[in-house]
Design a protein around this motif. Structure first.
Motif, short mmCIF file in Angstrom:
data_model
loop_
_atom_site.label_atom_id
_atom_site.label_comp_id
_atom_site.label_asym_id
_atom_site.label_seq_id
_atom_site.Cartn_x
_atom_site.Cartn_y
_atom_site.Cartn_z
N ILE A 26 0.86 -1.19 0.00
CA ILE A 26 0.00 0.00 0.00
C ILE A 26 0.89 1.23 0.00
CG2 ILE A 26 -1.79 1.27 1.25
CD1 ILE A 26 -2.45 -1.44 2.64
N VAL A 27 0.73 2.10 -0.98
CA VAL A 27 1.52 3.33 -1.05
C VAL A 27 0.65 4.48 -0.58
CG1 VAL A 27 2.99 4.79 -2.47
CG2 VAL A 27 2.76 2.37 -3.02
N GLY A 28 0.96 5.01 0.59
CA GLY A 28 0.20 6.13 1.15
C GLY A 28 -0.52 5.73 2.41
N GLY A 29 -0.17 6.39 3.52
CA GLY A 29 -0.75 6.06 4.82
C GLY A 29 -1.80 7.05 5.27
N GLY A 30 -2.66 7.48 4.34
CA GLY A 30 -3.75 8.38 4.69
C GLY A 30 -4.99 7.60 5.09
N PHE A 31 -6.17 8.22 4.94
CA PHE A 31 -7.41 7.60 5.36
C PHE A 31 -7.66 6.27 4.66
CE2 PHE A 31 -8.60 12.18 6.11
CZ PHE A 31 -8.63 12.08 7.48
N ALA A 32 -7.45 6.22 3.34
CA ALA A 32 -7.74 5.00 2.59
C ALA A 32 -6.82 3.86 3.01
CB ALA A 32 -7.59 5.27 1.09
N GLY A 33 -5.51 4.13 3.05
CA GLY A 33 -4.55 3.09 3.40
C GLY A 33 -4.76 2.54 4.80
N ILE A 34 -4.99 3.43 5.76
CA ILE A 34 -5.17 3.00 7.15
C ILE A 34 -6.44 2.18 7.31
CG2 ILE A 34 -5.60 3.81 9.50
CD1 ILE A 34 -2.70 4.06 8.64
N ASN A 35 -7.53 2.59 6.67
CA ASN A 35 -8.78 1.85 6.80
C ASN A 35 -8.72 0.50 6.10
OD1 ASN A 35 -11.40 3.33 8.04
ND2 ASN A 35 -9.90 4.84 7.36
N TRP B 173 -21.37 23.69 15.40
CA TRP B 173 -19.98 23.78 15.88
C TRP B 173 -19.65 22.63 16.81
CZ3 TRP B 173 -17.95 24.87 20.86
CH2 TRP B 173 -16.61 25.24 20.90
N LEU B 174 -20.57 22.30 17.72
CA LEU B 174 -20.35 21.16 18.63
C LEU B 174 -20.25 19.85 17.84
CD1 LEU B 174 -22.75 21.83 21.65
CD2 LEU B 174 -20.24 21.94 21.64
N VAL B 175 -21.14 19.68 16.86
CA VAL B 175 -21.10 18.47 16.04
C VAL B 175 -19.77 18.39 15.28
CG1 VAL B 175 -22.17 17.28 14.09
CG2 VAL B 175 -23.60 18.34 15.84
N TRP B 176 -19.32 19.54 14.76
CA TRP B 176 -18.03 19.59 14.04
C TRP B 176 -16.90 19.11 14.95
CZ3 TRP B 176 -13.21 21.61 14.44
CH2 TRP B 176 -12.45 21.71 13.29
N LEU B 177 -16.86 19.60 16.19
CA LEU B 177 -15.81 19.17 17.13
C LEU B 177 -15.86 17.67 17.34
CD1 LEU B 177 -15.92 21.89 19.96
CD2 LEU B 177 -14.45 21.81 17.96
N PHE B 178 -17.04 17.14 17.58
CA PHE B 178 -17.21 15.72 17.86
C PHE B 178 -16.78 14.87 16.65
CE2 PHE B 178 -19.95 11.89 17.91
CZ PHE B 178 -19.47 11.32 19.09
N ILE B 179 -17.25 15.26 15.46
CA ILE B 179 -16.96 14.51 14.24
C ILE B 179 -15.46 14.49 13.95
CG2 ILE B 179 -17.20 14.57 11.73
CD1 ILE B 179 -19.63 13.42 13.14
N HIS B 180 -14.75 15.58 14.30
CA HIS B 180 -13.33 15.65 13.98
C HIS B 180 -12.44 14.99 15.03
CE1 HIS B 180 -14.62 18.33 10.80
NE2 HIS B 180 -13.40 18.32 10.32
N ILE B 181 -12.99 14.59 16.13
CA ILE B 181 -12.21 13.84 17.12
C ILE B 181 -12.29 12.34 16.84
CG2 ILE B 181 -12.27 13.07 19.53
CD1 ILE B 181 -12.57 15.91 20.40
N ILE B 182 -13.45 11.87 16.36
CA ILE B 182 -13.66 10.43 16.15
C ILE B 182 -12.59 9.79 15.26
CG2 ILE B 182 -15.22 8.73 15.13
CD1 ILE B 182 -17.54 10.39 16.13
N PRO B 183 -12.24 10.36 14.08
CA PRO B 183 -11.32 9.66 13.18
C PRO B 183 -9.86 9.71 13.62
CG PRO B 183 -12.66 11.28 12.00
CD PRO B 183 -12.76 11.58 13.44
N ASN C 158 -4.32 10.87 21.39
CA ASN C 158 -4.55 12.01 20.51
C ASN C 158 -5.94 12.61 20.71
OD1 ASN C 158 -2.05 11.52 19.42
ND2 ASN C 158 -2.73 11.61 17.30
N LYS C 159 -6.94 11.76 20.84
CA LYS C 159 -8.30 12.25 21.04
C LYS C 159 -8.41 13.04 22.34
CE LYS C 159 -10.12 7.98 18.94
NZ LYS C 159 -10.64 8.37 17.63
N ALA C 160 -7.82 12.50 23.41
CA ALA C 160 -7.90 13.16 24.71
C ALA C 160 -7.13 14.48 24.71
CB ALA C 160 -7.35 12.23 25.80
N LYS C 161 -5.93 14.47 24.10
CA LYS C 161 -5.12 15.70 24.04
C LYS C 161 -5.82 16.79 23.25
CE LYS C 161 -0.77 15.68 23.16
NZ LYS C 161 0.49 15.39 22.44
N LEU C 162 -6.40 16.39 22.11
CA LEU C 162 -7.06 17.39 21.28
C LEU C 162 -8.30 17.94 21.98
CD1 LEU C 162 -7.23 18.93 18.65
CD2 LEU C 162 -8.51 17.03 17.66
#
Length: 431
Positions: free
Chosen positions: A8-17, A375-385, A391-395
């Motif tokens: 797999i070339v590339g460790g972004g969202f597609a490669g990791i999933n 805005w709250l939903v945006w924060l939640f959605i961006h912590i999940i992935p 990392n989630k706790a620190k952010l």
């Protein structure tokens, strides 16, 4: 029985999933190739660039991520060439053999052939570019408070953002909030910083792919913050400290931030006939490269025209990459077990953009909304992935502290040397 080699070339969202689906399956030996030794979360790069969060909040080392997966290896390197006839790839650190090759390298900044913009503008696609932007921002502020000439001071303070999509809107909003909440305290010499922020787009609206409600909200909120929004005009050149627009007007500035477009990363060795517009690789309904038996392309880098709901190809967003990566893994397992393959069909979960503190716009499949709840939903959605609980706790803590106190504490100039904006920026081949 020898193991099936997947490279797999590339460790972004597609490669990791994709890799996640093969946990504990020793029939496969998976090798991830990436020029960086870490996975990172691109949607929050602008918050690193504006010194709002630490880069460690959105990045995670591959070797730590895979240390409990005995069937996964990591290869640090950039793709040089694919050799389909020999089932090998060449990297700048050696040659790798594969039974199946997955190209998930994403995109790089598209400068649309404007050479001076390519050489002198500031892109924001990588961690390095975000850190460069952060240092450039802080150095310009320091120079501005020392400047005695008004014209030079304005040139240092003017920040021009080309591109009114989600990244441009989020970046403009973050800079404007910094000006009103932080700079007034730390840089008392600088007045009305937000009025020095220019957001330019060649189209008639901001957030073009989103709903009219989101577009109107972005325009109204940013205008109220003091951002100068310029629509229906495109950047034509950037030379000698002047951004030149296609109507002949210009803006004196030391900073042009380029968020106007992307192009697929180049893959030497693939036939030219499979390379489509935007340098995307044409694939079938299973993400297999057209004309190939064992090469696949995923995410932003692929162009799939078989999905009836997206006859012109899927949007280049994270959800497409994540869903394609997960499905390809299942299809490869099905192939080995002689089970039917499932064609890819994108399930749109909506799009979001944060505009300012406590204000965002969200377009979900059935309805759109804005304001504090978005805005709250945006924060939640961006912590999940985010990869890793730490990392989630620190952010989450960083956001809580910064939003409540209006005082992010990361404004460190870690590369104090003078920047050479005339030096050509070179992008490696792979993500």
């Amino acid at each position: 029985m020898s193991k099936i080699k997947i490279v797999i070339v590339g460790g972004g969202f597609a490669g990791i999933n994709l890799i996640k689906k093969f946990k504990g399956d020793d029939r496969f030996l998976i090798t991830l190739v990436d020029k960086n030794n870490y996975h990172f979360f691109p949607p929050l790069l602008y918050q690193v660039a504006t010194a709002f969060i630490e880069l460690s909040n959105i990045s995670y080392p591959f070797r730590r991520l895979f240390r409990e997966r005995s069937n996964v290896r990591f290869h640090l390197g950039s793709l040089v060439r694919v050799n389909p006839s020999r089932n090998t790839i060449e990297t700048d650190n050696g040659v790798l053999e594969y039974d199946y090759l997955v190209l998930a390298m994403g995109t790089e900044t598209n400068y649309f052939g404007i050479e001076n913009v390519r050489k002198n503008a500031m892109p924001m696609k990588t961690i390095d570019e975000a850190l460069n932007m952060r240092n450039h921002l802080l150095l310009n502020l320091e120079k501005a408070v020392r400047s005695k000439e008004r014209s030079e001071r304005n040139k240092l303070l003017n920040f021009v953002i080309a591109g009114g999509g989600p990244t441009g809107v989020e970046l403009a909003g973050m800079l404007a909030e910094m000006g009103s909440k932080i700079m007034v305290k730390e840089y008392p010499e600088i007045k009305n910083f937000a009025s020095h922020i220019y957001l330019i787009d060649a189209g008639p609206v901001l957030l073009a792919p989103m709903s009219k409600k989101a577009q109107d909200e972005a325009y109204q909120v940013l205008s109220k913050l003091g951002v100068k929004i310029i629509l229906n005009k495109a950047v034509q050149d950037y030379s000698q400290g002047r951004v030149i627009l296609n109507d002949g007007t210009s803006i004196e500035t030391n900073t042009l931030i380029w968020t106007s477009g992307v192009i697929g990363r180049e893959v030497p060795g693939l036939p030219e006939k499979v390379i489509a517009r935007g340098r995307r690789i044409m694939v079938d309904e299973h993400n297999k490269v057209l004309g190939s038996d064992n090469i696949f392309a995923l995410g932003d880098q692929s162009l799939q025209l078989s999905d009836v709901n997206y006859p012109k190809g899927h949007p280049q967003v994270a959800q497409v990459a994540m869903q394609q990566g997960a499905l390809l893994a299942q299809n490869l397992l099905n192939k080995i077990e002689k089970k039917p393959q499932t064609p890819f069909s994108y399930k749109d979960k909506g799009s979001m953009a944060i505009i300012s503190k406590y204000n965002a716009a969200a377009d979900l499949p059935k309805f759109s909304f804005k304001g504090f709840f978005a805005w709250l939903v945006w924060l939640f959605i961006h912590i999940i992935p985010l990869v890793g609980f730490r990392n989630k706790a620190k952010l989450a803590f960083s956001w809580f502290w910064s939003f409540v106190t209006n005082d992010a504490t990361l404004r460190l100039i870690v590369r104090p040397e003078e920047e050479n904006h005339g030096e050509e920026r070179k992008s490696p081949v792979n993500h």
